[in-house]
Write a protein that holds these residues in place. Structure first.
Motif, short mmCIF file in Angstrom:
data_model
loop_
_atom_site.label_atom_id
_atom_site.label_comp_id
_atom_site.label_asym_id
_atom_site.label_seq_id
_atom_site.Cartn_x
_atom_site.Cartn_y
_atom_site.Cartn_z
N VAL A 113 7.37 2.54 10.94
CA VAL A 113 6.37 2.35 9.90
C VAL A 113 6.82 1.22 8.98
CG1 VAL A 113 5.16 3.36 7.93
CG2 VAL A 113 5.70 4.78 9.90
N ALA A 114 5.91 0.34 8.63
CA ALA A 114 6.12 -0.66 7.58
C ALA A 114 4.99 -0.50 6.58
CB ALA A 114 6.16 -2.07 8.14
N CYS A 115 5.31 -0.51 5.31
CA CYS A 115 4.26 -0.30 4.31
C CYS A 115 4.55 -1.09 3.05
CB CYS A 115 4.14 1.18 3.97
SG CYS A 115 5.54 1.86 3.05
N THR A 116 3.49 -1.30 2.29
CA THR A 116 3.64 -1.77 0.92
C THR A 116 4.23 -0.62 0.12
OG1 THR A 116 1.80 -3.31 1.07
CG2 THR A 116 2.40 -2.54 -1.14
N TYR A 117 5.45 -0.82 -0.40
CA TYR A 117 6.10 0.26 -1.14
C TYR A 117 5.69 0.25 -2.60
CZ TYR A 117 9.61 3.94 -1.41
OH TYR A 117 10.23 5.16 -1.55
N PHE A 118 5.66 -0.95 -3.18
CA PHE A 118 5.18 -1.12 -4.55
C PHE A 118 4.14 -2.23 -4.55
CE2 PHE A 118 9.58 0.45 -5.81
CZ PHE A 118 9.14 1.75 -6.05
N LEU A 119 2.95 -1.91 -5.04
CA LEU A 119 1.80 -2.80 -5.00
C LEU A 119 1.67 -3.55 -6.31
CD1 LEU A 119 -0.86 -3.77 -3.64
CD2 LEU A 119 -1.95 -1.71 -4.59
#
Length: 257
Positions: free
Chosen positions: A170-176
Motif C-alpha cells: 500500500v502507498a498512500c497520502t499520509y498527511f494531506l
C-alpha cells in the motif's frame, strides 16, 4: 494544554508554515480530515498551539506559555518544534530522544515496473477496508493518519498491489497538505523484493500531480531501504530536520520511582 473542539481551532498561518512539505503538512491534514487532536494553552487567546495525528505532533507559538505538566498529553509522540521549545520539553518528559529525519520531494519521472503475474496495482476503494484491516499489527500504522482501515480505503488517496483479495503493498497520502502530500508505503513481508511498493508509489505520485500538488517523502536518516525506494521512485533530498521522541511525562516517572 487544553483540548480544542473544531470551532476553536485557530487560523493555521500564524502558528505553522503552510504550503510546505514533509511534517508541515500535518496541521493541514488534521484540519481537512478531522483526524487528529488540537491543544492550546488558552482556547480564547492562544499563545501556544499543538496539533497531533498518528503519533506525530507539531508545536508552535511561545514556549513561555507552557508549563511542563501541561505537555503530558504529548508523551509517547514524535514532536517537531522550534528549538526554543526544547527546555520545556526536556522538563516535561523523563526522556526526549532526537531522531534525525530527511525530507524528499518528487522531482524525476520514474518507470513503472511490471508487477508479478497475478498481481494488479489499483486505487483502493471502500470495499478494500477488510483487506487493510487484515494487515499485521506492525503495519497498521499505515492507516493511522486516516483514523481506521475504512477511513484510508474510502479516502481516494491510496493505491495498493493486490493478489486476488489480498493486499500485498500500500502507498498512500499520509498527511494531506495544500501544496504537498506527504506519502508513506508498506509491503507485506515475503513480497518486499517484488517492487510492489514502487509501483504503488509511482501510481500515487501521478495521482498527486493530477491534483495539482507535489509528493513529499519523510523518513529516518538511518532507514536506507526507505531512502533507496524514494530515490528509485524519483524523489530527491529537500532538507533534513530533527524531531524528538518523548518518553513518559516527568511526573509519572517521579511517581513510578
Amino acid at each position: 494544554m487544553i483540548p480544542l473542539v473544531a470551532h476553536q481551532v485557530p487560523d493555521l498561518s500564524p502558528w505553522f508554515p503552510l504550503g510546505d512539505c514533509g511534517p508541515a503538512t500535518l496541521p493541514e491534514h488534521v484540519r481537512a480530515t478531522g483526524v487528529g487532536k488540537w491543544w492550546a494553552d488558552d482556547p480564547a487567546r492562544p499563545r501556544a498551539v499543538a496539533v497531533a495525528c498518528a503519533g506525530h505532533v507539531l508545536l508552535g507559538g511561545e514556549p513561555q506559555a507552557l508549563s511542563p505538566k501541561t505537555l503530558a498529553p504529548l508523551a509517547g509522540h514524535c514532536v517537531v518544534a522550534p528549538n526554543r521549545f526544547l527546555p520545556v520539553l526536556g522538563a516535561a518528559f523523563g526522556r526526549i530522544q532526537p531522531w534525525e529525519r530527511m525530507i524528499y520531494t518528487h522531482r524525476v519521472p520514474a518507470a513503472v515496473p511490471r508487477p508479478p503475474r497475478g498481481v494488479s496495482v489499483r486505487r483502493l476503494t471502500a470495499d478494500d477496508a477488510p483487506a487493510l484491516a487484515g494487515l499485521s499489527a506492525d503495519m497498521a500504522w499505515i492507516h493511522a493518519s486516516w483514523g481506521s482501515p475504512s477511513g484510508l480505503a474510502a479516502s481516494g488517496f491510496a493505491w495498493g498491489a493486490f493478489h486476488k483479495d489480498q493486499v500485498l503493498a500500500v502507498a498512500c497520502t499520509y498527511f494531506l497538505g495544500s501544496a504537498y502530500e506527504d506519502i508513506a508505503c508498506v509491503t507485506v513481508p515475503g513480497h518486499r523484493r517484488e517492487r510492489l511498493s514502487l509501483s504503488c508509489v509511482i501510481a500515487l505520485c501521478a495521482d498527486i500531480a493530477a491534483r495539482g500538488r507535489r509528493a513529499s517523502w519523510t523518513c529516518s536518516r538511518d532507514n536506507r531501504p526507505s531512502r533507496l525506494l524514494a530515490w528509485t521512485a524519483g524523489f530527491r533530498l529537500e532538507r533534513e530536520y530533527v524531531h524528538h521522541v518523548t518518553g513518559a511525562s516527568a511526573g509519572s516517572v517521579l511517581l513510578a520511582a
